[in-house]
Design a protein around this motif. Sequence first.
Motif, PDB file in Angstrom:
ATOM      1  N   GLU A 144     -12.281  -5.286   4.009  1.00 41.63           N
ATOM      2  CA  GLU A 144     -10.952  -5.246   4.841  1.00 41.63           C
ATOM      3  C   GLU A 144     -10.801  -6.448   5.643  1.00 41.63           C
ATOM      4  O   GLU A 144      -9.185  -6.913   5.964  1.00 41.63           O
ATOM      5  CB  GLU A 144     -10.566  -4.150   5.291  1.00 41.63           C
ATOM      6  N   THR A 185       0.772  -1.196  -0.142  1.00 40.82           N
ATOM      7  CA  THR A 185      -0.123   0.198  -0.023  1.00 40.82           C
ATOM      8  C   THR A 185       0.602   1.518  -0.038  1.00 40.82           C
ATOM      9  O   THR A 185       0.322   2.379  -0.395  1.00 40.82           O
ATOM     10  CB  THR A 185      -0.953   0.094   1.222  1.00 40.82           C
ATOM     11  N   PRO A 191     -10.284  -0.624  -1.132  1.00 41.66           N
ATOM     12  CA  PRO A 191     -10.708  -1.665  -0.285  1.00 41.66           C
ATOM     13  C   PRO A 191     -12.233  -2.059  -0.581  1.00 41.66           C
ATOM     14  O   PRO A 191     -13.238  -1.012  -0.663  1.00 41.66           O
ATOM     15  CB  PRO A 191     -10.621  -1.463   1.134  1.00 41.66           C
ATOM     16  N   SER A 250     -10.246  -6.431  -2.590  1.00 38.24           N
ATOM     17  CA  SER A 250     -10.216  -5.027  -2.969  1.00 38.24           C
ATOM     18  C   SER A 250     -10.705  -4.819  -4.414  1.00 38.24           C
ATOM     19  O   SER A 250     -10.499  -5.942  -5.279  1.00 38.24           O
ATOM     20  CB  SER A 250      -8.729  -4.450  -2.660  1.00 38.24           C
ATOM     21  N   GLN A 253      -6.867   3.933   0.691  1.00 41.59           N
ATOM     22  CA  GLN A 253      -6.860   3.644  -0.790  1.00 41.59           C
ATOM     23  C   GLN A 253      -5.190   3.734  -1.360  1.00 41.59           C
ATOM     24  O   GLN A 253      -4.631   4.221  -0.467  1.00 41.59           O
ATOM     25  CB  GLN A 253      -7.628   4.366  -1.656  1.00 41.59           C
ATOM     26  N   THR A 300      -9.911  -2.879  -8.197  1.00 38.97           N
ATOM     27  CA  THR A 300      -8.883  -1.793  -9.083  1.00 38.97           C
ATOM     28  C   THR A 300      -9.255  -1.395 -10.245  1.00 38.97           C
ATOM     29  O   THR A 300     -10.211  -1.947 -10.934  1.00 38.97           O
ATOM     30  CB  THR A 300      -7.623  -2.750  -9.148  1.00 38.97           C
ATOM     31  N   ARG A 307      -6.447   1.625  -6.344  1.00 40.97           N
ATOM     32  CA  ARG A 307      -6.700   0.234  -5.771  1.00 40.97           C
ATOM     33  C   ARG A 307      -7.564   0.843  -4.402  1.00 40.97           C
ATOM     34  O   ARG A 307      -7.312   1.533  -3.836  1.00 40.97           O
ATOM     35  CB  ARG A 307      -5.541  -0.507  -5.126  1.00 40.97           C
TER      36      ARG A 307
END
Length: 468
Positions: free
Chosen positions: A388, A294, A385, A399, A332, A401, A383
């Motif tokens: 989670e 991340t 979530p 997640s 994000q 994208t 990207r």
Amino acid sequence: MTANIILYKSLEALALLLGATSALFITRLPAWGQGAETTPFNLQSLDPPAGDHQSPSPQRGGVWGEVSSTNAPTQSSYSAADLKGEGLEQGISQQRQNPPTQPQRPELETIQEELDEEPDFAIVPLPRYSSIKGIHGTLDLILTNLGENDQTLDLRLEGGERTIGATFRYTDPWLESGPSDSGYQVRLFNTRSPEPQFLDGDREVNLIHDHEAWVDRLGGSFSFYQPVTPTGVVLSAGASYQRVAIRNSAFTSRLYSSDRLGNPLTLSEQGLDTLVTLNLGLFQDRRNSSEWPTQGYRFELATEQSIPVGSADILFNRLSASFTQFVPFQNQTFVFNLQGGTILGDVPPYQAFNLGGSDSVRGYQDGEIGTGKSYIQGTVEYRFPIIEDLNLPYSSALSGTVFGDFASDLGSGESVFGEPGEVRNKPGNGFGLGLGVRLLTDFGPVRLEFAVSDQRDLSAIFKIGERF
């Protein structure tokens, strides 16, 4: 007609905007999202041999299945206990090496625990599908925890509709005293399958009698890895040897030096090239996670110098680089990747850069955009979530994208020996847009993506492992 032109130009403008935005963010990268700690380097999971078709993508994960009109290259971290890692696609499966990518090394505490265990053996059969090799399967025979330093022996057998081969790998990570220890790996391989340089495009050009060109690679490689800074910069050096032949099927001794139109496929007139290279690379990974990053960044620089030997007398130098930045925004992540490369000298067509495919420009088939001596490629991903804390067996997070990819051979397709992209009327540049979902599992991230190219071709991609 006018509406189609407007749509195409709009998509092209969007792709250029994405590329420019990516470049802008990368120039400001040192202040953004750098991981607090360096992700350790892992010699248990290295690049495949200088073998299969060349692609510019910094491969991060493996293809378990690929549905549609779209390719792979791949890191894996084999453990007979749980087979956790960054994907199982390694060795001889649709490999990418430009620039070479070294996956991450487990924490030393984990290694020390494994050193105290008895040698462990695993057999891993996997069914697969790809646009290049069709329906096929792999069988991995893996022996871990050897000696006093967690050496690994690994044999992969592959066979199917349009592929056959074997790859043997021995790895010694040299982790006895600390994270600055060096390591090495030895590989032997023999693979036969079609490769994307000689496939796809608006014009089909095969061998005589309309047989597809199969690339037969027989050889080996040695790689040495040395961490050089406390921040995780790793220097790699090695050499490889290959005898590359063009054939018309998996089981034949016949050689072909040109296609049915007379375009050369090898530098030698016999259809058999000897390729010896010296390789040097620099790599750093500052992501906060190798499986679900991340924040942070990773970069790779590489050069490959051929040594003229044998009848082909091949002399070229390949230069390539890739940079990926992960920028956190609340919960994000924005991902920006920019890469490029060039080749100096007379490179054989089977060693040139391929553009298009699931790890290049999604929405295109493998190598469908072009085959060049130079290239530039960029990706922007958003990207976010979805769940989670996913309470499912073997899965922990879900997640989504949204992404855009762009690549160009910079007009270098006609300078490749034999002009494989030009004679097949490949466009030389292209972009794709798409969306997908990502599932974090005990075996690594699983990706299901849907993409559309600027040619309005659709593709669906199913893979295990991080792309960047």
